[in-house]
Design a protein around this motif. Structure first.
Motif, PDB file in Angstrom:
ATOM      1  N   TYR A   5      -5.855  -1.254  -6.792  1.00 56.38           N
ATOM      2  CA  TYR A   5      -6.832  -0.492  -6.030  1.00 56.38           C
ATOM      3  C   TYR A   5      -6.368   0.950  -5.980  1.00 56.38           C
ATOM      4  O   TYR A   5      -5.174   1.190  -5.795  1.00 56.38           O
ATOM      5  N   ARG A  37      -1.202  -1.448 -10.388  1.00 53.54           N
ATOM      6  CA  ARG A  37      -2.100  -0.900  -9.368  1.00 53.54           C
ATOM      7  C   ARG A  37      -3.403  -1.685  -9.465  1.00 53.54           C
ATOM      8  O   ARG A  37      -3.990  -1.799 -10.535  1.00 53.54           O
ATOM      9  N   ASP A  54      -3.164   3.905  -2.694  1.00 50.22           N
ATOM     10  CA  ASP A  54      -3.097   2.985  -3.837  1.00 50.22           C
ATOM     11  C   ASP A  54      -2.524   1.648  -3.374  1.00 50.22           C
ATOM     12  O   ASP A  54      -1.621   1.600  -2.543  1.00 50.22           O
ATOM     13  N   ASP A  65      -8.915   2.911 -11.017  1.00 45.47           N
ATOM     14  CA  ASP A  65      -7.587   3.268 -11.517  1.00 45.47           C
ATOM     15  C   ASP A  65      -6.700   2.031 -11.711  1.00 45.47           C
ATOM     16  O   ASP A  65      -5.480   2.120 -11.649  1.00 45.47           O
ATOM     17  N   LEU A 120       1.428   7.966  -8.325  1.00 47.64           N
ATOM     18  CA  LEU A 120       0.782   7.137  -7.306  1.00 47.64           C
ATOM     19  C   LEU A 120       0.270   8.025  -6.193  1.00 47.64           C
ATOM     20  O   LEU A 120       0.873   9.053  -5.886  1.00 47.64           O
ATOM     21  N   LYS A 153       0.850  -1.187   0.000  1.00 44.64           N
ATOM     22  CA  LYS A 153       0.000   0.000   0.000  1.00 44.64           C
ATOM     23  C   LYS A 153       0.886   1.237   0.000  1.00 44.64           C
ATOM     24  O   LYS A 153       1.837   1.331   0.772  1.00 44.64           O
TER      25      LYS A 153
END
Length: 181
Positions: A168, A166, A49, A172, A45, A35
């Motif tokens: 989450y 990515r 994310d 996105d 980022l 994370k």
């Protein structure tokens, strides 16, 4: 408990243990999730994310300029940073007049969030030895990223893996930015 039920129970236990061992092996050696915390990689980022990290390919293909990597923080024990590789072993990285230079040539970075990259200490040039990389966050606003400008080049051994996808937030999902020379 009948003998048939005991055998079925043991089969379930073996299956669960095998799944746990397999999951442990995958997490330790192949693929992990992390994370993003903080804003050092804005605008690529964002804090919160969630990314997949490839831990295996570093043993076969290494890293390239533009790769987003997870590193063991050289200045904080038990902490991981997420940064972008800017310089490779043998490169000379310098910062002058708001520009990043690699081996004397301006390095164009479309992903940074400001027009200037500033040094954060007295050093503005680093020559990388074998097995060393220069990493920076994409957020180049003053004091927004603790990176190689502060702690110098990092050892290849401190790179945990390549952050490549990515997953989450759901809106996105996709491969994270990669910049090549």
């Amino acid at each position: 408990m009948s003998e048939e039920n005991s055998l079925e129970f043991l089969d379930w236990i073996k299956t669960i243990l095998l799944a746990l061992i397999l999951a442990f092996f995958i997490k330790i050696f192949l693929l992990d999730a992390t994370k993003v915390e903080g804003n050092s990689m804005l605008n690529t980022l964002h804090s919160g994310d969630m990314l997949f990290v490839d831990k295996l390919s570093k043993h076969f293909k290494g890293f390239d300029v533009g790769d987003i990597v997870i590193i063991e923080a050289p200045d904080q024990e038990s902490t991981l940073y997420i940064k972008r590789i800017v310089g490779l072993p043998g490169d000379t990285v310098s910062i002058s007049n708001g520009n990043v230079y690699i081996n004397g040539e301006i390095y164009s970075e479309h992903y940074i969030n400001t027009d200037e990259t500033l040094t954060t200490n007295n050093n503005s040039e680093w020559t990388l030895n074998e097995g060393e990389y220069f990493v920076m966050g994409d957020n180049r606003l003053p004091n927004a990223s603790n990176d190689s400008r502060n702690f110098g080049p990092i050892s290849e051994n401190s790179i945990v893996g390549h952050a490549f996808l990515r997953f989450y937030p759901l809106y996105d999902i996709g491969f994270v930015d990669k910049e090549n020379r």
